[in-house]
Design a protein around this motif. Structure first.
Motif, PDB file in Angstrom:
ATOM      1  N   CYS A  35       0.547  -1.218   0.250  1.00  0.00           N
ATOM      2  CA  CYS A  35       0.288  -0.267   0.344  1.00  0.00           C
ATOM      3  C   CYS A  35       0.774   1.515  -0.119  1.00  0.00           C
ATOM      4  O   CYS A  35       1.907   1.960   0.554  1.00  0.00           O
ATOM      5  CB  CYS A  35      -0.840   0.148   1.431  1.00  0.00           C
ATOM      6  N   ILE A  36       0.540   2.406  -0.723  1.00  0.00           N
ATOM      7  CA  ILE A  36       1.405   3.687  -1.111  1.00  0.00           C
ATOM      8  C   ILE A  36       0.730   4.022   0.488  1.00  0.00           C
ATOM      9  O   ILE A  36      -0.985   5.170  -0.198  1.00  0.00           O
ATOM     10  CB  ILE A  36       1.094   4.186  -2.032  1.00  0.00           C
ATOM     11  N   VAL A  37       1.428   4.124   1.111  1.00  0.00           N
ATOM     12  CA  VAL A  37       0.812   4.976   2.364  1.00  0.00           C
ATOM     13  C   VAL A  37       0.706   6.696   2.380  1.00  0.00           C
ATOM     14  O   VAL A  37       0.192   7.978   3.411  1.00  0.00           O
ATOM     15  CB  VAL A  37       0.844   4.563   4.007  1.00  0.00           C
ATOM     16  N   ALA A  38       2.190   7.256   1.678  1.00  0.00           N
ATOM     17  CA  ALA A  38       2.342   8.263   2.326  1.00  0.00           C
ATOM     18  C   ALA A  38       2.436   8.778   0.549  1.00  0.00           C
ATOM     19  O   ALA A  38       3.908   8.130  -0.059  1.00  0.00           O
ATOM     20  CB  ALA A  38       2.741   8.910   3.430  1.00  0.00           C
ATOM     21  N   VAL A  39       2.099   9.964   0.068  1.00  0.00           N
ATOM     22  CA  VAL A  39       2.746  10.869  -1.251  1.00  0.00           C
ATOM     23  C   VAL A  39       3.356  11.962  -1.254  1.00  0.00           C
ATOM     24  O   VAL A  39       2.470  12.951  -0.243  1.00  0.00           O
ATOM     25  CB  VAL A  39       1.643  11.003  -1.442  1.00  0.00           C
ATOM     26  N   ALA A  96       3.960  15.876  -1.492  1.00  0.00           N
ATOM     27  CA  ALA A  96       4.251  16.545  -2.574  1.00  0.00           C
ATOM     28  C   ALA A  96       4.854  18.182  -1.919  1.00  0.00           C
ATOM     29  O   ALA A  96       6.076  18.218  -1.707  1.00  0.00           O
ATOM     30  CB  ALA A  96       2.184  17.099  -2.909  1.00  0.00           C
ATOM     31  N   GLU A 100       5.334  19.793   0.904  1.00  0.00           N
ATOM     32  CA  GLU A 100       5.708  19.478   2.462  1.00  0.00           C
ATOM     33  C   GLU A 100       6.968  18.996   2.227  1.00  0.00           C
ATOM     34  O   GLU A 100       7.712  18.764   2.900  1.00  0.00           O
ATOM     35  CB  GLU A 100       4.940  18.454   2.887  1.00  0.00           C
ATOM     36  N   GLY A 101       8.034  18.151   1.304  1.00  0.00           N
ATOM     37  CA  GLY A 101       8.821  17.913   1.561  1.00  0.00           C
ATOM     38  C   GLY A 101       9.457  15.822   1.985  1.00  0.00           C
ATOM     39  O   GLY A 101       8.288  15.798   2.570  1.00  0.00           O
ATOM     40  N   LEU A 148       8.728  15.869   5.765  1.00  0.00           N
ATOM     41  CA  LEU A 148       7.599  16.091   6.439  1.00  0.00           C
ATOM     42  C   LEU A 148       6.607  14.952   6.565  1.00  0.00           C
ATOM     43  O   LEU A 148       5.724  14.053   6.636  1.00  0.00           O
ATOM     44  CB  LEU A 148       6.927  17.228   6.449  1.00  0.00           C
ATOM     45  N   ARG A 187       5.290  12.418   8.888  1.00  0.00           N
ATOM     46  CA  ARG A 187       4.083  11.954   8.962  1.00  0.00           C
ATOM     47  C   ARG A 187       3.144  10.891   9.161  1.00  0.00           C
ATOM     48  O   ARG A 187       2.472  10.022   9.725  1.00  0.00           O
ATOM     49  CB  ARG A 187       2.936  12.711   7.605  1.00  0.00           C
ATOM     50  N   LEU A 240       0.994   8.914  12.216  1.00  0.00           N
ATOM     51  CA  LEU A 240      -0.118   7.665  11.752  1.00  0.00           C
ATOM     52  C   LEU A 240       0.290   6.769  12.380  1.00  0.00           C
ATOM     53  O   LEU A 240      -1.030   5.468  12.591  1.00  0.00           O
ATOM     54  CB  LEU A 240       0.053   8.026   9.900  1.00  0.00           C
ATOM     55  N   LEU A 256      -2.304   4.023  11.350  1.00  0.00           N
ATOM     56  CA  LEU A 256      -1.936   3.034  10.419  1.00  0.00           C
ATOM     57  C   LEU A 256      -1.481   1.320  11.377  1.00  0.00           C
ATOM     58  O   LEU A 256      -0.715   1.227  11.838  1.00  0.00           O
ATOM     59  CB  LEU A 256      -0.246   3.718   9.829  1.00  0.00           C
ATOM     60  N   ILE A 286      -4.173   4.195  -3.816  1.00  0.00           N
ATOM     61  CA  ILE A 286      -4.321   5.564  -2.835  1.00  0.00           C
ATOM     62  C   ILE A 286      -5.461   6.439  -2.515  1.00  0.00           C
ATOM     63  O   ILE A 286      -6.681   6.283  -2.855  1.00  0.00           O
ATOM     64  CB  ILE A 286      -2.894   6.082  -3.118  1.00  0.00           C
ATOM     65  N   ALA A 337      -2.956  10.212   1.134  1.00  0.00           N
ATOM     66  CA  ALA A 337      -2.317   8.565   1.025  1.00  0.00           C
ATOM     67  C   ALA A 337      -3.706   7.812   2.248  1.00  0.00           C
ATOM     68  O   ALA A 337      -5.130   8.287   2.501  1.00  0.00           O
ATOM     69  CB  ALA A 337      -1.536   8.493   0.463  1.00  0.00           C
ATOM     70  N   ALA A 338      -2.780   7.399   3.097  1.00  0.00           N
ATOM     71  CA  ALA A 338      -3.278   6.712   4.326  1.00  0.00           C
ATOM     72  C   ALA A 338      -3.884   7.941   5.425  1.00  0.00           C
ATOM     73  O   ALA A 338      -4.957   7.860   6.414  1.00  0.00           O
ATOM     74  CB  ALA A 338      -2.419   5.963   4.927  1.00  0.00           C
ATOM     75  N   LEU A 364       1.974  23.949   6.181  1.00  0.00           N
ATOM     76  CA  LEU A 364       2.166  24.661   5.370  1.00  0.00           C
ATOM     77  C   LEU A 364       1.956  25.985   4.637  1.00  0.00           C
ATOM     78  O   LEU A 364       3.159  27.041   5.033  1.00  0.00           O
ATOM     79  CB  LEU A 364       1.789  23.449   4.022  1.00  0.00           C
TER      80      LEU A 364
END
Lengths: 289, 289
Positions: free
Chosen positions: A185-189, A191, A193-194, A197, A201, A205, A211, B175, B191-192, B205
């Motif tokens: 599973c992709i749990v964080a992407v 953008a 925030e870099g 961060l 996150r 979670l 999670l 996601i 995502a999660a 941000l």
């Protein structure tokens, strides 16, 4: 005298944003016998840049940057280091900036790719040649394969493949270049925030029970965007990335081999080794050089 | 007596997770003359579910859920409401759960899509018919066009198009189903963490100056994932989404018309109206029904 100056190569110009990479590039150039001149962005560049001939310049002063490099005799420039988009109120603009903004306001609306591509064009339009940090210091590039003793498991490899696939797919949107993948599973992407961060996150979670995982799980996957100009904004990791991955209780970090800078590779590898994390370079099939 | 029970339709079963939507579905069924029986998930379902015939069940007790619905004479089930993945330690498993886990452990490794698809199959395997909330209460679906007086600008429309394009592209990775797009840049991807935390991140941000914007800017775009079973996990917004968008200083919210549930539509529309936010339903071209 003219003989001496003819033998001495023109100094490499380094436009230095944050982090250790600009300093490592400068050191690599000096080691190779080439003098450097650093224009350091105030509020971003580390104090260590003062070891080299340099000028501190506030953000928003392109006229002063061009003049400083010209005054130092630089023809080739490396634009390198980490940057967060500055606060508007911290920016002071010189006359050249105002001219450029009028002409290129559109680029300001774009994502990071567009902004950096625009920066490269700006230097080229002023007669400079822009080089990638990796051309000056190829030893900073992540090699293929595991950096230390720890290696990804079969599940980690599957998570890495998902991350690489996602980043290649989402790359055309010029968003972040990193994701965290856990148990398919992709749990964080990432953008705006870099990476740091985003890792924080994931740690939050997990702490909040959003999670449901026990023990180390998952991988940070970081690759360059497909259309990204490799001369600027090459993705980078370092010991702070390892620290973030440890707090997020990940099992490791996967980066694109030959297309990711590792700041302080020895220190980063040692930090991962101590923490039991793998750091691995993945050979991506294709992509613009 | 048998005549009376033959005329009375079998009650609609509602498996209720969090939020107002399960209650609105139950009310819609009752208004249409159909009795309901709610199995409410403890820790998720709102206390309001006690207005209806119901049973509170801890998470992880599928055997009790099936038995309760059968005991109440339910053949058709709606699975509805918001859910965060529960903490492991909050889950108690009944015998049926252990049987199912052994059989379907693989589904647990997947994303939300897989988990929900698996849940639907589970109910179907037990002889129930699973209906979408929107089949019972079509009035909950977001209509096409602006909900109130405020409308997206041309720049907002461009941002919405980018968001829809990204979500359609990234959807196959299962996601999140939401992004924030500001001035042509995707600044946050869900995502999660879910939509609320993503909006909170954008607010942070901005407060930290990591997003250099003055005044209201950007759009929350929320659409169903391309492969998502519309009977479960239909995206939903409500007045809390409006509150999150206000804190993130966005200009508005765009959702897929006919494919997004709006909880308490009147209240949500009024909150957006007061805050000066647009809420608009976008007619997406295609997608599985």
């Amino acid at each position: 005298m003219t003989v001496v100056s003819a033998e001495r190569p023109a100094p490499l110009g380094v436009l230095a944003a944050g982090g250790r990479v600009p300093i490592m590039v400068a050191d690599a150039a000096v080691r190779a016998g080439r003098p450097v001149f650093i224009v350091a962005l105030r509020g971003l560049a580390l104090p260590d840049v003062t070891r080299f001939p340099h000028l501190m310049v506030p953000i928003g002063m392109p006229g002063r940057v061009f003049n400083a490099f010209r005054g130092a005799g630089c023809r080739e420039i490396v634009i390198v280091g980490s940057a967060t988009r500055p606060r508007i109120r911290d920016i002071r603009l010189d006359f050249r900036a105002l001219q450029l903004i009028t002409r290129y306001a559109r680029a300001m609306l774009g994502g990071d790719d567009k902004l950096l591509t625009w920066l490269v064009r700006l230097f080229e339009a002023e007669g400079f040649t822009v080089r990638g940090a990796h051309e000056i210091a190829p030893e900073l590039l992540a090699p293929a394969g595991a950096l230390g003793r720890h290696r990804p498991s079969a599940l980690d490899e599957a998570d890495i493949a998902i991350g690489i696939d996602y980043l290649a797919t989402a790359g055309r949107f010029d968003i972040g270049q990193a994701v965290v993948v856990v148990n398919h599973c992709i749990v964080a992407v990432e953008a705006a925030e870099g990476t740091d961060l985003m890792l924080a996150r994931v740690a939050e979670l997990r702490a909040a029970g959003r999670l449901r995982l026990s023990g180390r799980a998952g991988v940070l996957v970081k690759t360059p965007k497909p259309a990204q100009d490799r001369r600027v904004d090459m993705p980078a990791i370092g010991s702070s990335t390892v620290a973030g991955a440890v707090r997020a209780e990940l099992r490791g970090i996967a980066v694109a081999a030959g297309e990711t800078l590792i700041a302080d590779a020895a220190e980063t590898a040692a930090a991962a080794e101590r923490a039991g994390l793998f750091v691995t370079g993945i050979a991506l099939k294709a992509g613009p050089a």
